[in-house]
Design an enzyme around this catalytic site. Structure first.
Site, PDB file in Angstrom:
ATOM      1  N   ASP A  11      40.489  43.972  56.199  1.00  0.00           N
ATOM      2  CA  ASP A  11      38.826  43.511  56.111  1.00  0.00           C
ATOM      3  C   ASP A  11      38.519  42.631  56.876  1.00  0.00           C
ATOM      4  O   ASP A  11      37.206  43.091  56.574  1.00  0.00           O
ATOM      5  CB  ASP A  11      40.003  42.537  54.935  1.00  0.00           C
ATOM      6  CG  ASP A  11      39.720  43.727  53.396  1.00  0.00           C
ATOM      7  OD1 ASP A  11      39.841  44.645  53.372  1.00  0.00           O
ATOM      8  OD2 ASP A  11      40.756  43.279  52.472  1.00  0.00           O
ATOM      9  N   GLY A  12      39.861  41.688  57.743  1.00  0.00           N
ATOM     10  CA  GLY A  12      37.976  41.434  58.741  1.00  0.00           C
ATOM     11  C   GLY A  12      37.571  42.303  59.930  1.00  0.00           C
ATOM     12  O   GLY A  12      36.905  41.392  60.090  1.00  0.00           O
ATOM     13  N   ASP A  60      39.518  19.316  49.345  1.00  0.00           N
ATOM     14  CA  ASP A  60      39.496  20.489  50.601  1.00  0.00           C
ATOM     15  C   ASP A  60      38.417  20.663  51.424  1.00  0.00           C
ATOM     16  O   ASP A  60      38.656  21.119  52.076  1.00  0.00           O
ATOM     17  CB  ASP A  60      41.002  20.877  51.264  1.00  0.00           C
ATOM     18  CG  ASP A  60      42.495  20.233  50.779  1.00  0.00           C
ATOM     19  OD1 ASP A  60      42.029  18.976  51.292  1.00  0.00           O
ATOM     20  OD2 ASP A  60      43.569  20.255  50.905  1.00  0.00           O
ATOM     21  N   THR A  99      38.564  38.426  45.107  1.00  0.00           N
ATOM     22  CA  THR A  99      40.120  38.815  45.769  1.00  0.00           C
ATOM     23  C   THR A  99      40.120  38.339  47.211  1.00  0.00           C
ATOM     24  O   THR A  99      41.632  38.948  47.519  1.00  0.00           O
ATOM     25  CB  THR A  99      40.556  40.586  45.541  1.00  0.00           C
ATOM     26  OG1 THR A  99      39.436  41.043  46.453  1.00  0.00           O
ATOM     27  CG2 THR A  99      39.940  40.778  44.526  1.00  0.00           C
ATOM     28  N   PHE A 113      40.223  33.994  45.850  1.00  0.00           N
ATOM     29  CA  PHE A 113      41.655  34.301  45.260  1.00  0.00           C
ATOM     30  C   PHE A 113      42.667  33.061  45.611  1.00  0.00           C
ATOM     31  O   PHE A 113      44.050  33.053  44.636  1.00  0.00           O
ATOM     32  CB  PHE A 113      42.254  36.116  45.327  1.00  0.00           C
ATOM     33  CG  PHE A 113      43.500  36.119  44.543  1.00  0.00           C
ATOM     34  CD1 PHE A 113      43.023  37.352  43.635  1.00  0.00           C
ATOM     35  CD2 PHE A 113      44.836  36.437  45.697  1.00  0.00           C
ATOM     36  CE1 PHE A 113      44.381  37.318  42.650  1.00  0.00           C
ATOM     37  CE2 PHE A 113      45.472  36.841  45.207  1.00  0.00           C
ATOM     38  CZ  PHE A 113      46.211  37.280  44.109  1.00  0.00           C
ATOM     39  N   SER A 114      43.126  33.403  46.582  1.00  0.00           N
ATOM     40  CA  SER A 114      44.058  32.110  46.971  1.00  0.00           C
ATOM     41  C   SER A 114      43.846  30.917  46.912  1.00  0.00           C
ATOM     42  O   SER A 114      44.870  29.812  46.421  1.00  0.00           O
ATOM     43  CB  SER A 114      44.444  32.158  49.176  1.00  0.00           C
ATOM     44  OG  SER A 114      43.984  33.385  49.778  1.00  0.00           O
TER      45      SER A 114
END
Length: 316
Positions: A77-78, A181, A192, A196-197
């Site tokens: 994806d990057g 943060d 996603t 998502f994370s």
């Protein structure tokens, strides 16, 4: 095939498998009578690995982005996010071949590479548009930085030991203030990814919406928010914040944020276009990419479906 077709090949040249895939795709394009197009950064690596590719065209020199027909992306994806940056503002869709881990945006896997290129040559694909966001940073009402994102814009603390004091806002109205943060402002495509994370919801790409997800907020109310596509999201670094912040757009473009900076995110009028080879539903992609457990599912009973929805998709 016409020699005037322009297909850009983007590879993660830092990985040997992706580098070799880039060489293989370029050779397949040459065999079809098409001169591949490479970015200046990829050109040195690919030609260095395979000198026979030297007749390739270079994006921005022999070929303008507006002349591209398709972008073949080899990586995770990057790499697809990098390709979206290279093709920003032109109509060429991105066709991703996953050589990474999850590869949520990719359409094919490594073992399907040759057939994927053949279908690209035959223009045997459909195009799906994904919402992007425009991002502005304002200090004292002056715009000091502008960018865009396909996945998300995230405001994060710049140092580990100091949190940020922020105010979050929707459509010009404050929602809450808290220490955290950071805050992620995401598209459905980005739901996603980082969102998502951080505990945000998974949003189907067909849903037009924007997401705001706080990161490790010290607050009683710091829930993920989902708003309409025409809303404006904003994160303001309060003047009392003990730390400095940093803006990241898709994890690629960055800007240092001073206290009192405001980051405003809105829907962009310029989508990213993805080439799709099969009409698989998003639910299937979600299960396959995340390896979700579905053993034991028996499906709907005969009188419940499946049936066709008005759009022609399968519904239950």
């Amino acid at each position: 095939m016409s020699p005037h077709r322009h297909l850009l090949v983007v590879a993660h040249t830092g990985r040997p498998d992706s580098l070799q895939a880039g060489v293989d795709v370029c050779r397949q394009l040459f065999a079809a009578g098409i001169t591949p197009v490479l970015s200046a950064d990829d050109h040195g690596d690919l030609v260095g690995a395979a000198p026979d590719l030297d007749p390739v065209a270079i994006l921005g020199e022999q070929v303008a982005p507006s002349d591209l027909e398709l972008v073949i992306v080899l990586g995770g994806d990057g790499t697809i996010l990098r390709a979206a940056e290279l093709a920003r503002g032109c109509d060429a869709p991105l066709l991703g071949v996953n050589l990474g881990h999850v590869g949520f945006l990719a359409e094919a896997e490594r073992e399907d590479l040759h057939d994927t290129v053949e279908r690209a040559l035959a223009r045997d694909y459909v195009v799906e548009e994904r919402m992007t966001v425009s991002v502005r940073v304002k200090v004292d009402e002056q715009v000091v930085f502008e960018t865009w994102a396909l996945n998300e814009a995230s405001v994060e603390k710049a140092s580990r030991e100091r949190s940020l004091e922020v105010a979050i806002e929707v459509d010009g109205r404050p929602i809450s203030t808290f220490g955290c943060d950071g805050v992620v402002m995401s598209t459905p495509t980005g739901s996603t990814a980082y969102s998502f994370s951080a505990g945000g919801p998974v949003v189907w790409p067909s849903v037009e919406a924007l997401l705001m997800v706080p990161l490790s907020a010290h607050a009683l109310f710091a829930r993920p928010l989902v708003v309409g596509p025409e809303s404006a999201l904003a994160v303001e670094l309060l003047r009392r914040t003990p730390g400095t912040g940093v803006l990241w757009a898709d994890g690629r473009r960055t800007f240092d944020l001073p206290a009192a900076a405001r980051v405003v995110v809105r829907r962009s009028p310029t989508p990213v276009r993805l080439a799709r080879l099969s009409p698989r539903p998003f639910a299937e992609r979600l299960v396959n990419k995340f390896g979700l457990p579905v053993a034991g599912w028996r499906g709907p009973t005969s009188d419940e479906g499946p049936r066709s929805s008005p759009e022609g998709r399968v519904a239950t």
